[in-house]
Motif scaffolding. Sequence first.
Motif, short mmCIF file in Angstrom:
data_model
loop_
_atom_site.label_atom_id
_atom_site.label_comp_id
_atom_site.label_asym_id
_atom_site.label_seq_id
_atom_site.Cartn_x
_atom_site.Cartn_y
_atom_site.Cartn_z
N GLU A 239 -6.65 -24.48 57.63
CA GLU A 239 -7.75 -25.21 56.99
C GLU A 239 -7.45 -25.51 55.53
OE1 GLU A 239 -8.12 -22.41 58.66
OE2 GLU A 239 -9.77 -22.52 60.08
N GLU B 184 -5.43 -28.53 55.37
CA GLU B 184 -6.25 -29.70 55.69
C GLU B 184 -7.10 -30.10 54.49
OE1 GLU B 184 -8.91 -29.14 59.00
OE2 GLU B 184 -10.01 -30.91 58.31
N ALA B 185 -7.72 -29.08 53.85
CA ALA B 185 -8.54 -29.37 52.68
C ALA B 185 -7.72 -29.99 51.57
CB ALA B 185 -9.21 -28.09 52.19
N LYS C 90 -6.93 -33.57 52.43
CA LYS C 90 -8.13 -34.40 52.25
C LYS C 90 -8.34 -34.71 50.77
CE LYS C 90 -12.10 -33.92 55.01
NZ LYS C 90 -13.22 -33.08 55.45
N TYR C 91 -8.21 -33.67 49.95
CA TYR C 91 -8.40 -33.83 48.52
C TYR C 91 -7.36 -34.79 47.95
CZ TYR C 91 -8.93 -32.65 43.63
OH TYR C 91 -9.14 -32.72 42.29
N TRP D 243 -15.30 -34.01 50.55
CA TRP D 243 -14.17 -33.13 50.29
C TRP D 243 -14.61 -31.80 49.70
CZ3 TRP D 243 -13.45 -31.63 45.23
CH2 TRP D 243 -14.05 -32.43 44.24
N ASP E 186 -15.19 -28.41 51.90
CA ASP E 186 -13.90 -27.99 52.47
C ASP E 186 -13.03 -27.34 51.41
OD1 ASP E 186 -14.85 -29.14 54.64
OD2 ASP E 186 -13.19 -30.52 54.99
N GLY F 228 -14.42 -24.19 50.00
CA GLY F 228 -14.38 -23.12 50.99
C GLY F 228 -13.00 -22.53 51.17
N GLU F 229 -11.95 -23.30 50.87
CA GLU F 229 -10.62 -22.84 51.20
C GLU F 229 -9.79 -22.40 50.01
OE1 GLU F 229 -9.58 -22.14 54.07
OE2 GLU F 229 -11.40 -22.92 55.00
N GLN G 52 -25.40 -23.29 56.32
CA GLN G 52 -24.06 -22.69 56.24
C GLN G 52 -24.15 -21.17 56.35
OE1 GLN G 52 -21.38 -24.64 56.06
NE2 GLN G 52 -22.79 -26.36 56.08
N ARG H 99 -18.55 -22.10 51.32
CA ARG H 99 -19.01 -23.45 51.68
C ARG H 99 -20.45 -23.65 51.25
NH1 ARG H 99 -16.06 -26.56 55.43
NH2 ARG H 99 -17.88 -27.81 55.87
#
Lengths: 157, 510
Positions: free
Chosen positions: B167, B170-171, B174-175, B238, B241, B244-245, B304, B309
């Motif tokens: 994840e 992925e984050a 995305k960013y 974004w 995510d 959160g990561e 949540q 998050r």
Amino acid sequence: MNEMSKIVRTVACVLIIPGIVFGLYVILHGHLTPGGGFQGGAVIATIPALFIIAYGEKSRRILNRDIPSLVESLALLTFISLAFLGLSATFFRNFLVNGGFIFGKAIRFGINPGYLNTGGLIPLLNLVVGLEVSAALSLIILIMYFGSKKEVLKDAK
Amino acid sequence: MILLEHVPLLLIAIPLLTAFATPVLGKVNSFLRNFWIITALISTELMGIWLGHDVLKNGIRVYTLGAKLPGLTSPVGFPIRIILEVDAMNAFIAMIVISIALISFIYCMRFMEWSRNLDKFYTLLLLLLTGMMGLTLTGDFFNMFVFFEIVSISSAGLIAFYVHRGEALEAAFKYMVISSIGALMVLFAVGLLYAQYNLLNMAAIADSIQNSFVDKVVVALLLSAFLLKAGSVPVHMWKPDVYGEAPVPVVVLLITSSLVSLFILFRITFTVFGLIIDTALLGWILAVLGILSIFLGVTMALIQSNLKRLIGYSAIAEIGYVLLGLGSGLIGFPSLSEFGVKAISGGIFHIMNDALDLSLLFLVVGTIIHITGKRDMNQLGGLARHQPSLALLFLIGMSAISGLPPFNGFASKLMIYESVYRFNPFLTIVGVLGSIVMLAIFVKVFVVTFLGIPRRKDIKEVPESMLAMMGILALFIIVIGLFPNLFVDNLITPACQALIHPEKYVEAVL
């Protein structure tokens, strides 16, 4: 990856010298012709790539990641130190230009063929950038090569 | 004073030097590296305060890179070099950035102790700080683009720090995609401006701007790019995510970076384009986006259960309050009523409070993750028995963020509410409702996480340095909450005046 034929390996060894010379030529003439630190550095960084292609697994013994990593950090430090040296006037002040010292030749106005010994701080910065880019791109190539063999970096947890 | 002339630049250059020296020093000794980082940051912090003090006393300070003298801005009639321009607003944001950075770096020293590739981590973290300082202090559009890219690249690297977790990658991806789109929009806008005016300096462009069609395109592009980076509603996806990561100290700096991009947004809308564009339309757009951010942030935070998050969604809502305040101020610009000025001051005040509250909450959550190893609040419980101080800190943070009276969030939100009410009561009602829902969410989190029966026995102790850093943040929150006037009169009002008087900004360069 297997090693390639003897012809390719020999040519790869021979090409080290022209490769580095051409790279240095592009770097050093950065203030006179198109090109400069980044481009010249990229030319130099093709050599490790050539070696990996020519020698395959064997190249693993001679290529290591620590040296480019250190060179990269030192080159960056030199770059910012050169900028700090101008701080008696302002940051990034070109204090060497027209000074008569290294790269300090004054040039006349008008058309001229371009003199290497001019530009002050700019050729020096180009040199440092060339060093940094060649080291960093070599590092990227090495890490991607080692990574493609599923050899996860030790510190990636 | 010779050194004071160079301070605007040193604020950018010292973190940069530290960033480049970190991998070399890290090869020698990790203690030396940490000592060097902290020393450099403390000196930067002191210089930031010094600069802020000087700017408040003596007015705008400019710095020309590479010139004979720092003040020599336009040797041939128009500015050709890169110019840093610091007015009360820049200095205020710079102080927030460097203070939050110092706190998160000291927190980081114990938090990330276990990791083995810290050299590059600190390099990226310092580059992120450099990028934010550059964005804050620069007075040049192209320079702004460069620092925007530095922030994007270094934060994408940092978000992917827990690389073994899919994840996180992925984050980070995305960013990276989103901020590249933003950066391209900035570059395109800068290109359009340069093609029209042959200028890159913000003050010079503000001086010679006309209201052509291309300028409107430029405003739209810059607005979308910086809203994207700030994470307001249409482009907020974004944020949860990433928050959160990423590791918690990184998240704290990312929050600061989104507040910095809000500041740039307002620098552009007020100072550069403020006098020529349709400010009423733009103000309404920003205020409505703010309302939508508040609404969406709190409603999504409700459902949540991952702590990081959840706070990520409430960060979207907090961005909404800043947009609401400054957007409604922009509606009447440049002929501002008393309430317009108050709305703008409230928005600026909320930038500071936002940074403090969200940082405190994230650091507390980071500590919870550090000592228990769990991110989901349903797996936690009864932490207050083991860690009463942590519970107290969380209580302070949550009261401040939901705007309860003795804390700083109340002061700024009240300023926003009472001034925005004059423009449109509906906006205030949504804002107040958002605050109430936010309080409900955090009460739920507090009860689930800290009260009840302890679920786990294997809880580690909290390191003192981490506790001390959270304590400092809590102290600031309480002091600002108890004496808001002190801060409003001495910091916020000059910053607000600097923002709503673009002519002074222009004068200092030309």
